[in-house]
Enzyme design. Structure first.
Site, PDB file in Angstrom:
ATOM      1  N   TYR A   1      -1.649  -0.818  10.572  1.00  0.00           N
ATOM      2  CA  TYR A   1      -1.663  -1.039   9.124  1.00  0.00           C
ATOM      3  C   TYR A   1      -0.460  -0.384   8.458  1.00  0.00           C
ATOM      4  CZ  TYR A   1      -3.493  -1.053   4.327  1.00  0.00           C
ATOM      5  OH  TYR A   1      -3.666  -1.231   2.982  1.00  0.00           O
TER       6      TYR A   1
ATOM      7  N   SER B   1       0.839  -1.197   0.000  1.00  0.00           N
ATOM      8  CA  SER B   1       0.000   0.000   0.000  1.00  0.00           C
ATOM      9  C   SER B   1       0.871   1.243   0.000  1.00  0.00           C
ATOM     10  CB  SER B   1      -0.901   0.017   1.237  1.00  0.00           C
ATOM     11  OG  SER B   1      -1.541   1.260   1.389  1.00  0.00           O
TER      12      SER B   1
END
Length: 275
Positions: A161, A148
């Site tokens: 995350y 990501s």
């Protein structure tokens, strides 16, 4: 005198984690459509069986494997089952992942953050550790981590995350550095923002209309599986920003990965943060 790197064959088989829904399901279907025999791994057997049935209805082969990616023994057993059934695992797609609450670090739930790190990072580590030795024995293979843009920059929320996605760059980079000469290719692929159950539930995406088409992610993954982008091993690719034509052109530049792709580098304060 330098030794030429081994070139792995195009993938004939693949193991996709988190394959029961979302991006993992899209990638499993796309790989099967490209003629790759796919092992589907997740915890929900019923959902996996639905994906497998869809693949098999198209005349392709699919293998259902239920395992928790954080359970070392279960991962080892699942990989052994896949290798026995398919004959090899030529491509590993580490897609299984979680997000934590959209709050700043000091408000984060420690248990939740620990769980995110365990699934997203330790799970990817366990899968690579179980799969890569077999790849190397057979002359190489490919590992794709679903990463990501959150792993490349500071973010105000979702500490777990963001830590996890940054850590994945070190996994992919380490695999590339240690295994490239033996035929191992490793890639960090950001899918952009694909409309899934997970992203739909996130406040930061409320009202979003510019979703990344899952087909754009699948197109890159199938090209990686075929070996079309092998010279970009060790690099960070981003669906929705990097088009497949641009990636193919970049991969054809015979200057090595530091020139043809993006590598995430942590440097001192005076140096650049990316190259």
């Amino acid at each position: 005198m330098s030794i030429s790197a081994v070139d792995p064959r195009p993938a004939r088989t693949a193991l996709v984690t988190g394959a029961s829904r979302g991006i993992g399901r899209h990638l499993a279907l796309a790989l099967a459509g490209a003629g790759v025999e796919v092992a589907l791994l997740a915890r929900d057997r019923a959902r996996l069986q639905e994906v497998a049935s869809e693949i098999e209805s198209r005349g392709q082969r699919a293998l259902v494997l239920t395992a928790d990616v954080t359970d070392s023994g279960a991962v080892t057993e699942a990989v052994a089952t896949a290798e026995e059934a398919l004959g090899s695992i030529d491509l590993l797609v580490n897609n299984a992942g979680l997000v934590d609450a959209e709050v700043p670090l000091w408000e984060a739930d420690p248990h939740q953050v620990h769980q995110v790190l365990e699934v997203n990072v330790f799970g990817a580590f366990l899968l690579a550790r179980a799969v890569v030795p077999g790849m190397l024995k057979r002359g190489g293979g490919r590992v794709i981590d679903l990463n990501s843009g959150a792993g490349t920059r500071d973010m105000p929320a979702m500490a777990g995350y963001n830590m996890a996605k940054t850590a994945l760059f070190r996994i992919g980079g380490g695999l590339h550095e240690a295994g490239y000469q033996r035929g191992l290719r490793a890639f960090e692929l950001a899918p952009g923002v694909v409309a899934t159950d997970m992203t739909a539930a996130m406040a930061m995406h409320e009202g979003r209309t510019d979703w990344t088409p899952p087909e754009a992610v699948a197109e890159i993954v199938t090209a990686l599986a075929a070996g079309e982008l092998d010279t970009l091993s060790g690099c960070y690719l981003r669906a929705g920003t990097d088009t497949i034509d641009e990636l193919r052109a970049r991969a054809a530049t015979p200057a090595g990965t530091t020139e043809t792709g993006h590598r995430l580098a942590v440097t001192d304060w005076a140096g650049p943060t990316h190259r």
